[in-house]
Write an enzyme that holds these catalytic residues in place. Structure first.
Site, PDB file in Angstrom:
ATOM      1  N   LYS A  83       0.849  -1.213   0.000  1.00 37.06           N
ATOM      2  CA  LYS A  83       0.000   0.000   0.000  1.00 37.06           C
ATOM      3  C   LYS A  83       0.874   1.249   0.000  1.00 37.06           C
ATOM      4  CE  LYS A  83      -2.169   2.442   3.928  1.00 37.06           C
ATOM      5  NZ  LYS A  83      -1.402   3.565   4.022  1.00 37.06           N
ATOM      6  N   ASN A  84       1.939   1.243   0.801  1.00 35.35           N
ATOM      7  CA  ASN A  84       2.749   2.453   0.937  1.00 35.35           C
ATOM      8  C   ASN A  84       3.781   2.623  -0.171  1.00 35.35           C
ATOM      9  OD1 ASN A  84       1.226   3.087   3.111  1.00 35.35           O
ATOM     10  ND2 ASN A  84       2.746   2.494   4.643  1.00 35.35           N
ATOM     11  N   ARG A 103      -4.083  10.595   3.400  1.00 37.35           N
ATOM     12  CA  ARG A 103      -2.884  11.414   3.517  1.00 37.35           C
ATOM     13  C   ARG A 103      -2.026  11.318   2.272  1.00 37.35           C
ATOM     14  NH1 ARG A 103       0.317  14.327   6.924  1.00 37.35           N
ATOM     15  NH2 ARG A 103       2.510  14.040   6.550  1.00 37.35           N
ATOM     16  N   CYS A 155      -5.087   8.792   8.525  1.00 32.41           N
ATOM     17  CA  CYS A 155      -5.241   8.333   9.919  1.00 32.41           C
ATOM     18  C   CYS A 155      -4.945   9.500  10.858  1.00 32.41           C
ATOM     19  CB  CYS A 155      -4.237   7.239  10.225  1.00 32.41           C
ATOM     20  SG  CYS A 155      -4.589   5.745   9.385  1.00 32.41           S
ATOM     21  N   ARG A 174       0.549  15.394  12.232  1.00 33.77           N
ATOM     22  CA  ARG A 174       0.951  14.994  10.872  1.00 33.77           C
ATOM     23  C   ARG A 174       1.031  16.198   9.938  1.00 33.77           C
ATOM     24  NH1 ARG A 174      -1.549   9.633   8.766  1.00 33.77           N
ATOM     25  NH2 ARG A 174       0.506   9.466   7.838  1.00 33.77           N
ATOM     26  N   PRO A 175       1.823  17.208  10.320  1.00 30.15           N
ATOM     27  CA  PRO A 175       1.960  18.398   9.466  1.00 30.15           C
ATOM     28  C   PRO A 175       2.683  18.035   8.160  1.00 30.15           C
ATOM     29  CG  PRO A 175       3.554  18.454  11.224  1.00 30.15           C
ATOM     30  CD  PRO A 175       2.690  17.273  11.494  1.00 30.15           C
ATOM     31  N   ILE A 176       2.715  19.001   7.279  1.00 32.74           N
ATOM     32  CA  ILE A 176       3.466  18.780   6.030  1.00 32.74           C
ATOM     33  C   ILE A 176       4.525  19.865   5.884  1.00 32.74           C
ATOM     34  CG2 ILE A 176       1.665  17.511   4.765  1.00 32.74           C
ATOM     35  CD1 ILE A 176       0.876  20.181   3.463  1.00 32.74           C
ATOM     36  N   ASP A 177       5.004  20.345   7.058  1.00 27.11           N
ATOM     37  CA  ASP A 177       5.967  21.457   7.019  1.00 27.11           C
ATOM     38  C   ASP A 177       7.257  21.090   6.302  1.00 27.11           C
ATOM     39  OD1 ASP A 177       6.151  19.721   9.229  1.00 27.11           O
ATOM     40  OD2 ASP A 177       7.406  21.117  10.332  1.00 27.11           O
ATOM     41  N   ASP A 213       4.356   0.834  11.648  1.00 23.28           N
ATOM     42  CA  ASP A 213       3.125   0.243  11.112  1.00 23.28           C
ATOM     43  C   ASP A 213       2.911  -1.185  11.587  1.00 23.28           C
ATOM     44  OD1 ASP A 213       3.711   1.948   7.989  1.00 23.28           O
ATOM     45  OD2 ASP A 213       2.627   2.581   9.780  1.00 23.28           O
ATOM     46  N   VAL A 249       7.599   7.410  16.425  1.00 20.65           N
ATOM     47  CA  VAL A 249       7.402   8.039  15.117  1.00 20.65           C
ATOM     48  C   VAL A 249       6.207   8.977  15.109  1.00 20.65           C
ATOM     49  CG1 VAL A 249       6.943   7.588  12.668  1.00 20.65           C
ATOM     50  CG2 VAL A 249       8.530   6.113  13.941  1.00 20.65           C
ATOM     51  N   ARG A 260      -9.221   0.623   4.040  1.00 19.47           N
ATOM     52  CA  ARG A 260      -8.288   1.589   3.456  1.00 19.47           C
ATOM     53  C   ARG A 260      -6.900   0.975   3.313  1.00 19.47           C
ATOM     54  NH1 ARG A 260      -6.780   6.507   6.540  1.00 19.47           N
ATOM     55  NH2 ARG A 260      -5.209   6.501   4.900  1.00 19.47           N
TER      56      ARG A 260
HETATM   57  C1  EPZ Z   1       4.203   7.161   5.683  1.00 19.33           C
HETATM   58  O1  EPZ Z   1       3.445   8.213   6.248  1.00 19.33           O
HETATM   59  C2  EPZ Z   1       3.266   5.964   5.611  1.00 19.33           C
HETATM   60  N1  EPZ Z   1       2.128   6.291   4.740  1.00 19.33           N
HETATM   61  C3  EPZ Z   1       2.768   5.628   7.010  1.00 19.33           C
HETATM   62  O2  EPZ Z   1       1.937   4.475   6.916  1.00 19.33           O
HETATM   63  C4  EPZ Z   1       3.992   5.282   7.877  1.00 19.33           C
HETATM   64  O3  EPZ Z   1       3.566   4.998   9.191  1.00 19.33           O
HETATM   65  C5  EPZ Z   1       4.956   6.471   7.887  1.00 19.33           C
HETATM   66  O4  EPZ Z   1       5.329   6.806   6.533  1.00 19.33           O
HETATM   67  C6  EPZ Z   1       6.230   6.180   8.674  1.00 19.33           C
HETATM   68  O5  EPZ Z   1       6.872   5.064   8.132  1.00 19.33           O
HETATM   69  C7  EPZ Z   1       2.287   6.212   3.391  1.00 19.33           C
HETATM   70  O6  EPZ Z   1       3.364   5.908   2.887  1.00 19.33           O
HETATM   71  C8  EPZ Z   1       1.081   6.503   2.558  1.00 19.33           C
HETATM   72  P1  EPZ Z   1       6.305  10.512   7.785  1.00 19.33           P
HETATM   73  P2  EPZ Z   1       4.035   9.725   6.259  1.00 19.33           P
HETATM   74  O7  EPZ Z   1       6.270  11.741   6.947  1.00 19.33           O
HETATM   75  O8  EPZ Z   1       4.819   9.955   5.023  1.00 19.33           O
HETATM   76  C9  EPZ Z   1       6.286  13.931  11.098  1.00 19.33           C
HETATM   77  C10 EPZ Z   1       0.060   3.164   7.388  1.00 19.33           C
HETATM   78  O9  EPZ Z   1      -0.571   2.766   8.378  1.00 19.33           O
HETATM   79  N2  EPZ Z   1       6.258  14.875   9.979  1.00 19.33           N
HETATM   80  O10 EPZ Z   1       7.504   9.616   7.710  1.00 19.33           O
HETATM   81  O11 EPZ Z   1       2.925  10.625   6.574  1.00 19.33           O
HETATM   82  C11 EPZ Z   1       4.984  13.157  11.189  1.00 19.33           C
HETATM   83  O12 EPZ Z   1       4.018  13.922  11.906  1.00 19.33           O
HETATM   84  C12 EPZ Z   1       0.558   4.591   7.324  1.00 19.33           C
HETATM   85  O13 EPZ Z   1       0.329   2.459   6.380  1.00 19.33           O
HETATM   86  C13 EPZ Z   1       6.363  16.233  10.244  1.00 19.33           C
HETATM   87  O14 EPZ Z   1       6.469  16.651  11.395  1.00 19.33           O
HETATM   88  O15 EPZ Z   1       5.026   9.636   7.509  1.00 19.33           O
HETATM   89  C14 EPZ Z   1       5.403  11.913  11.923  1.00 19.33           C
HETATM   90  O16 EPZ Z   1       5.441  12.177  13.309  1.00 19.33           O
HETATM   91  C15 EPZ Z   1       0.362   5.325   8.634  1.00 19.33           C
HETATM   92  N3  EPZ Z   1       6.348  17.113   9.210  1.00 19.33           N
HETATM   93  C16 EPZ Z   1       6.816  11.663  11.414  1.00 19.33           C
HETATM   94  O17 EPZ Z   1       7.263  12.906  10.848  1.00 19.33           O
HETATM   95  C17 EPZ Z   1       6.239  16.682   7.906  1.00 19.33           C
HETATM   96  O18 EPZ Z   1       6.242  17.534   6.989  1.00 19.33           O
HETATM   97  C18 EPZ Z   1       6.895  10.586  10.342  1.00 19.33           C
HETATM   98  O19 EPZ Z   1       6.040  10.964   9.298  1.00 19.33           O
HETATM   99  C19 EPZ Z   1       6.127  15.303   7.649  1.00 19.33           C
HETATM  100  C20 EPZ Z   1       6.151  14.407   8.696  1.00 19.33           C
END
Ligand code: EPZ
Length: 423
Positions: A24-25, A96, A120, A125-128, A310, A332, A402
């Site tokens: 999925k990811n 997301r 979720c 989960r910001p996108i900063d 995950d 995480v 999902r």
């Molecule tokens: C991906 O999410 C996966 N989703 C998630 O899987 C997975 O848990 C996660 O990576 C970590 O491995 C997909 O690939 C679609 P991150 P993502 O950006 O990209 C913080 C599942 O159940 N962060 O690595 O959203 C964030 O809040 C899902 O399959 C910021 O602060 O994860 C988190 O605490 C859930 N600012 C940490 O980083 C940002 O701009 C990791 O997030 C981006 C992230």
């Protein structure tokens, strides 16, 4: 309105051999990346979860022509006539991964408008990190109500240092950079297997991408990228969930396609619990024979190759019945322990201190009415229900649908009693 729920009943030890579906990811960012091309792309080994169906709707809303064959697990996506670069809240709020279209649309059209993402609820989960990097590449970002617009006359390369190896930010920045002339470097990038599958697709398109220590990805921009064919990698998270289904019920399972080489830390923890694992050659394939006296183990979730966040919830379900005290530290996401409350309803002995859960193993769990708070928690609750005394009903089934394609059917094939019903 009828309520959909999963009915899970105490099952005998799960036994058998099961095939895996695509990750999925991996498929979500790869589908987004096809927007970088103009032509007919083909994906195989596609997991048809609701997130993938939503991503299809998203691409079609932009003008892509999509032919999906769920029985063959294939997707044909023609991106020759993309006419919109704007995604509304109805799609963005549900998933997301939709934020991952920003990079490709910026790279190809220099403009994208998105509603703020959903997915979720695992914390803020910001996108900063994504936006900071785009801004460094010359993108002008404006927030207008619940929309973000991002535009760039001409994007330029940059060296972006991620303060945290964010999977999505790494993917988005990479997809923005592949068509940006010059050398863009991402330091402290995420190297999850799903990120590597995306890199393979981008290289097939003609992108110039190199990776080297310390956790650095370097992208040399090119002028155009060609349509591709790609077989989505098998899902290590589905594999982990199925191994845990056999482990928690005291059964035996063989997953010939499991990418064991990318699951080391998780598999080591299963062995530490006392389960017997055997491996196929070249790092593919794993079989588990469950111990009847699982031991408590502790772990903290980390970016790859650490213990995957995950698999934290499904693993916690198994630890509820392990003898001794386990400590699980979720590092995480700041809010990814919502399954604790639901497992407690089933008799699990778990104490919470901040983002650490202490699990005292019990002899048995009891069926209860539980609510899945997110994708991976839905799997954890089903696993717990397979071994709990009596019946468990789980609502919040949209999370399960999902994130997993056909998990219930696979569990049924192994002897698990878990079915989707409507009241
Ligand atoms: C991906 O999410 C996966 N989703 C998630 O899987 C997975 O848990 C996660 O990576 C970590 O491995 C997909 O690939 C679609 P991150 P993502 O950006 O990209 C913080 C599942 O159940 N962060 O690595 O959203 C964030 O809040 C899902 O399959 C910021 O602060 O994860 C988190 O605490 C859930 N600012 C940490 O980083 C940002 O701009 C990791 O997030 C981006 C992230």
């Amino acid at each position: 309105m009828s309520t959909e729920y999963v009915l899970i009943e105490q099952s005998s030890p799960l036994k058998g051999t099961v095939s895996l579906t695509g990750a999925k990811n991996a498929v979500s960012p790869i589908m987004a990346s096809l927007l970088l091309t103009s032509g007919k792309n083909k994906l195989t080994n596609v997991p048809f979860s609701d997130d993938v169906r939503l991503m299809i709707k998203l691409l079609e809303s932009l003008g892509a022509e999509v032919k999906a064959d769920e029985s063959l697990h294939t997707l044909e996506i023609d991106t020759s006539h993309i006419k919109s670069q704007s995604i509304g809240p109805d799609i963005m709020k549900k998933m997301r991964a939709s934020i991952l279209v920003m990079g490709p649309l910026l790279a190809r059209f220099g403009f994208v408008e998105v509603a703020l993402p959903g997915g979720c609820v695992l914390g803020a989960r910001p996108i900063d990190y994504h936006l900071k990097a785009f801004a460094k590449m010359g993108v002008k970002i404006e927030a207008k109500g619940e929309y973000l617009t991002a535009s760039a006359q001409k994007m330029h390369p940059t060296h972006c240092v991620l303060e945290y190896p964010s999977v999505g930010a790494t993917e988005n920045i990479m997809m923005a950079a592949v068509l940006t002339p010059g050398t863009t470097r991402i330091t402290n990038a995420a190297f999850e297997p799903e990120v590597l599958d995306l890199i393979e697709v981008l290289k097939k398109m003609g992108a110039h991408i190199a990776t080297f220590p310390p956790a650095t990805i370097e992208i040399e921009g090119v002028t155009t990228l060609q349509p591709v064919e790609h077989h989505i990698m098998y899902d290590r998270l589905e594999a982990g969930s199925l191994l845990l289904a056999a482990a928690i019920t005291g059964g035996e399972i063989h997953l010939p396609e499991a990418p064991a080489a990318s699951m080391d830390v998780f598999l080591a923890k299963l062995e530490e619990m006392g389960h017997q694992l055997s491996y196929g050659d070249k790092g593919t394939g794993v079989a588990l024979k469950a111990t009847d006296s699982p031991k408590a183990v502790s772990f903290r979730t980390m970016p790859y190759p650490g213990f995957p966040t995950d698999l934290q919830a499904p693993m916690m379900a198994a630890l509820c019945l392990a003898s001794g005290k386990s400590f699980v530290d979720e590092t995480v996401f700041e809010n990814r322990l919502m399954h604790v409350r639901e497992l407690q309803k089933m008799g699990a002995q778990i104490e919470m201190h901040g983002h650490t859960a202490t699990i005292m193993g019990v002899d048995k769990l009891f069926g209860a009415a539980v609510i899945a708070p997110d994708i991976r928690a839905s799997c954890a609750l089903i696993l717990a229900g397979l071994v709990a005394e009596g019946q468990t009903t789980m609502t919040g089934t949209h999370h399960l649908k999902r994130g997993y394609a056909g998990l219930l059917e696979k569990l049924q094939a192994l002897g698990g009693k878990a079915q989707l019903l409507h009241e």
